[in-house]
Design a protein around this motif. Structure first.
Motif, PDB file in Angstrom:
ATOM      1  N   GLY A  91      23.851 -13.982 -39.020  1.00 27.31           N
ATOM      2  CA  GLY A  91      22.473 -14.447 -38.987  1.00 27.31           C
ATOM      3  C   GLY A  91      21.644 -13.625 -38.034  1.00 27.31           C
ATOM      4  O   GLY A  91      22.170 -12.938 -37.157  1.00 27.31           O
ATOM      5  N   GLY A  92      20.344 -13.698 -38.223  1.00 34.70           N
ATOM      6  CA  GLY A  92      19.443 -12.973 -37.344  1.00 34.70           C
ATOM      7  C   GLY A  92      18.066 -13.602 -37.331  1.00 34.70           C
ATOM      8  O   GLY A  92      17.698 -14.348 -38.241  1.00 34.70           O
ATOM      9  N   MET A  93      17.329 -13.304 -36.265  1.00 31.33           N
ATOM     10  CA  MET A  93      15.967 -13.812 -36.117  1.00 31.33           C
ATOM     11  C   MET A  93      15.105 -12.725 -35.501  1.00 31.33           C
ATOM     12  O   MET A  93      15.574 -11.974 -34.644  1.00 31.33           O
ATOM     13  CB  MET A  93      15.961 -15.041 -35.198  1.00 31.33           C
ATOM     14  CG  MET A  93      14.568 -15.644 -34.956  1.00 31.33           C
ATOM     15  SD  MET A  93      14.509 -16.814 -33.559  1.00 31.33           S
ATOM     16  CE  MET A  93      15.501 -18.157 -34.159  1.00 31.33           C
ATOM     17  N   HIS A 116      11.945 -12.757 -27.341  1.00 33.67           N
ATOM     18  CA  HIS A 116      10.517 -12.728 -27.040  1.00 33.67           C
ATOM     19  C   HIS A 116       9.780 -11.962 -28.140  1.00 33.67           C
ATOM     20  O   HIS A 116      10.403 -11.379 -29.030  1.00 33.67           O
ATOM     21  CB  HIS A 116      10.280 -12.033 -25.691  1.00 33.67           C
ATOM     22  CG  HIS A 116      10.930 -12.740 -24.548  1.00 33.67           C
ATOM     23  ND1 HIS A 116      10.338 -13.776 -23.874  1.00 33.67           N
ATOM     24  CD2 HIS A 116      12.153 -12.565 -23.962  1.00 33.67           C
ATOM     25  CE1 HIS A 116      11.134 -14.205 -22.916  1.00 33.67           C
ATOM     26  NE2 HIS A 116      12.249 -13.487 -22.956  1.00 33.67           N
ATOM     27  N   VAL A 117       8.462 -11.910 -28.016  1.00 36.61           N
ATOM     28  CA  VAL A 117       7.634 -11.155 -28.960  1.00 36.61           C
ATOM     29  C   VAL A 117       8.136  -9.717 -29.060  1.00 36.61           C
ATOM     30  O   VAL A 117       8.420  -9.070 -28.058  1.00 36.61           O
ATOM     31  CB  VAL A 117       6.161 -11.146 -28.499  1.00 36.61           C
ATOM     32  CG1 VAL A 117       5.322 -10.239 -29.394  1.00 36.61           C
ATOM     33  CG2 VAL A 117       5.597 -12.545 -28.486  1.00 36.61           C
ATOM     34  N   GLY A 118       8.273  -9.237 -30.291  1.00 30.76           N
ATOM     35  CA  GLY A 118       8.699  -7.855 -30.521  1.00 30.76           C
ATOM     36  C   GLY A 118      10.198  -7.661 -30.463  1.00 30.76           C
ATOM     37  O   GLY A 118      10.670  -6.525 -30.514  1.00 30.76           O
ATOM     38  N   GLN A 119      10.962  -8.740 -30.377  1.00 31.10           N
ATOM     39  CA  GLN A 119      12.414  -8.628 -30.330  1.00 31.10           C
ATOM     40  C   GLN A 119      13.033  -9.212 -31.593  1.00 31.10           C
ATOM     41  O   GLN A 119      12.407  -9.997 -32.308  1.00 31.10           O
ATOM     42  CB  GLN A 119      12.978  -9.366 -29.120  1.00 31.10           C
ATOM     43  CG  GLN A 119      12.581  -8.757 -27.793  1.00 31.10           C
ATOM     44  CD  GLN A 119      13.205  -9.498 -26.623  1.00 31.10           C
ATOM     45  OE1 GLN A 119      13.358 -10.712 -26.627  1.00 31.10           O
ATOM     46  NE2 GLN A 119      13.563  -8.736 -25.592  1.00 31.10           N
ATOM     47  N   LEU A 120      14.262  -8.807 -31.826  1.00 30.63           N
ATOM     48  CA  LEU A 120      15.076  -9.426 -32.865  1.00 30.63           C
ATOM     49  C   LEU A 120      16.505  -9.454 -32.381  1.00 30.63           C
ATOM     50  O   LEU A 120      16.882  -8.703 -31.481  1.00 30.63           O
ATOM     51  CB  LEU A 120      14.941  -8.704 -34.210  1.00 30.63           C
ATOM     52  CG  LEU A 120      15.307  -7.227 -34.297  1.00 30.63           C
ATOM     53  CD1 LEU A 120      16.759  -7.018 -34.669  1.00 30.63           C
ATOM     54  CD2 LEU A 120      14.436  -6.579 -35.348  1.00 30.63           C
ATOM     55  N   HIS A 121      17.291 -10.354 -32.971  1.00 31.01           N
ATOM     56  CA  HIS A 121      18.694 -10.489 -32.568  1.00 31.01           C
ATOM     57  C   HIS A 121      19.509 -10.839 -33.801  1.00 31.01           C
ATOM     58  O   HIS A 121      19.128 -11.708 -34.578  1.00 31.01           O
ATOM     59  CB  HIS A 121      18.851 -11.578 -31.505  1.00 31.01           C
ATOM     60  CG  HIS A 121      20.238 -11.703 -30.975  1.00 31.01           C
ATOM     61  ND1 HIS A 121      20.754 -10.840 -30.037  1.00 31.01           N
ATOM     62  CD2 HIS A 121      21.233 -12.574 -31.277  1.00 31.01           C
ATOM     63  CE1 HIS A 121      22.008 -11.186 -29.771  1.00 31.01           C
ATOM     64  NE2 HIS A 121      22.321 -12.235 -30.513  1.00 31.01           N
ATOM     65  N   VAL A 122      20.632 -10.157 -33.962  1.00 29.61           N
ATOM     66  CA  VAL A 122      21.566 -10.411 -35.058  1.00 29.61           C
ATOM     67  C   VAL A 122      22.911 -10.737 -34.439  1.00 29.61           C
ATOM     68  O   VAL A 122      23.333 -10.095 -33.479  1.00 29.61           O
ATOM     69  CB  VAL A 122      21.681  -9.190 -35.998  1.00 29.61           C
ATOM     70  CG1 VAL A 122      22.746  -9.402 -37.056  1.00 29.61           C
ATOM     71  CG2 VAL A 122      20.334  -8.884 -36.639  1.00 29.61           C
ATOM     72  N   ASP A 123      23.602 -11.735 -35.009  1.00 33.59           N
ATOM     73  CA  ASP A 123      24.882 -12.169 -34.444  1.00 33.59           C
ATOM     74  C   ASP A 123      25.718 -12.839 -35.520  1.00 33.59           C
ATOM     75  O   ASP A 123      25.269 -13.020 -36.648  1.00 33.59           O
ATOM     76  CB  ASP A 123      24.629 -13.151 -33.288  1.00 33.59           C
ATOM     77  CG  ASP A 123      25.571 -12.937 -32.119  1.00 33.59           C
ATOM     78  OD1 ASP A 123      26.745 -12.587 -32.344  1.00 33.59           O
ATOM     79  OD2 ASP A 123      25.111 -13.125 -30.980  1.00 33.59           O
ATOM     80  N   LEU A 161      17.204 -15.123 -40.903  1.00 35.44           N
ATOM     81  CA  LEU A 161      17.997 -14.725 -42.061  1.00 35.44           C
ATOM     82  C   LEU A 161      19.437 -15.142 -41.849  1.00 35.44           C
ATOM     83  O   LEU A 161      19.972 -15.032 -40.737  1.00 35.44           O
ATOM     84  CB  LEU A 161      17.946 -13.209 -42.266  1.00 35.44           C
ATOM     85  CG  LEU A 161      16.596 -12.598 -42.616  1.00 35.44           C
ATOM     86  CD1 LEU A 161      16.728 -11.078 -42.729  1.00 35.44           C
ATOM     87  CD2 LEU A 161      16.041 -13.184 -43.903  1.00 35.44           C
ATOM     88  N   TYR A 162      20.068 -15.587 -42.923  1.00 35.68           N
ATOM     89  CA  TYR A 162      21.463 -15.993 -42.839  1.00 35.68           C
ATOM     90  C   TYR A 162      22.195 -15.532 -44.087  1.00 35.68           C
ATOM     91  O   TYR A 162      21.760 -15.801 -45.206  1.00 35.68           O
ATOM     92  CB  TYR A 162      21.578 -17.510 -42.695  1.00 35.68           C
ATOM     93  CG  TYR A 162      22.979 -17.978 -42.401  1.00 35.68           C
ATOM     94  CD1 TYR A 162      23.574 -17.705 -41.177  1.00 35.68           C
ATOM     95  CD2 TYR A 162      23.726 -18.653 -43.347  1.00 35.68           C
ATOM     96  CE1 TYR A 162      24.864 -18.111 -40.890  1.00 35.68           C
ATOM     97  CE2 TYR A 162      25.017 -19.075 -43.072  1.00 35.68           C
ATOM     98  CZ  TYR A 162      25.581 -18.795 -41.843  1.00 35.68           C
ATOM     99  OH  TYR A 162      26.868 -19.191 -41.566  1.00 35.68           O
TER     100      TYR A 162
END
Length: 157
Positions: free
Chosen positions: A44-46, A11-18, A36-37
């Motif tokens: 990768g992350g978004m 959601h808005v204000g979040q990021l996730h890397v995996d 990013l990859y």
């Protein structure tokens, strides 16, 4: 386009890397997502940010591009990624209010901050789908290193 319902939704204000084979998805209006990859380390992350700049008031939050993008890069590095092998794809920044004045074009400013910060970090933008007057639903498939996009009428801001 195939969207997998098992993706991590941000959601808005979040990021996730995996790491692969994960999938990350979000829905954008004038907001921007930077994907990013790291092509060597398969990380990768978004992120998903609402406004381009934190003005110094209140807490530094990843809902601001100038906070969210460096935080995404740092989170990727903490997981073992290297900026030398990172590539970026940017999405969103729609002009959803066609009556807005230049001072109110948040989508354009969100796109600009992404480009500027990625340039500072020397991370190449290899693809983008930005601007226009449509919302977007995106899903980042880390196993393939691809982002799937569907235009939508939904917007986050």
């Amino acid at each position: 386009m195939i969207m997998d319902g098992n993706a991590t939704f941000i959601h808005v204000g979040q990021l996730h890397v995996d790491r692969t084979p994960a999938k990350i998805s979000t829905v954008l209006g004038s907001c921007v997502a930077v994907c990013l990859y790291d092509t060597k380390n398969c990380i990768g992350g978004m992120n998903h940010y609402l406004l381009p700049f934190w003005n110094g008031n209140g807490l530094q939050s990843p809902k601001f591009g100038n906070i969210s993008i460096p935080k995404l890069i740092e989170s990727m590095i903490e997981r073992g990624a290297d900026t030398k092998t990172m590539q970026a794809k940017i999405f969103g920044g729609a002009a959803l209010n066609i009556n807005a004045t230049n001072n109110m074009l948040i989508g354009e400013k969100n796109i600009m901050v992404a480009r500027e910060i990625l340039k500072e970090y020397k991370i190449a933008i290899v693809a983008e789908d930005v601007g226009k007057q449509q919302g977007r639903k995106i899903q980042f498939d880390l196993e393939q290193g691809k982002v799937y996009l569907k235009y939508t009428t939904y917007s986050c801001g």
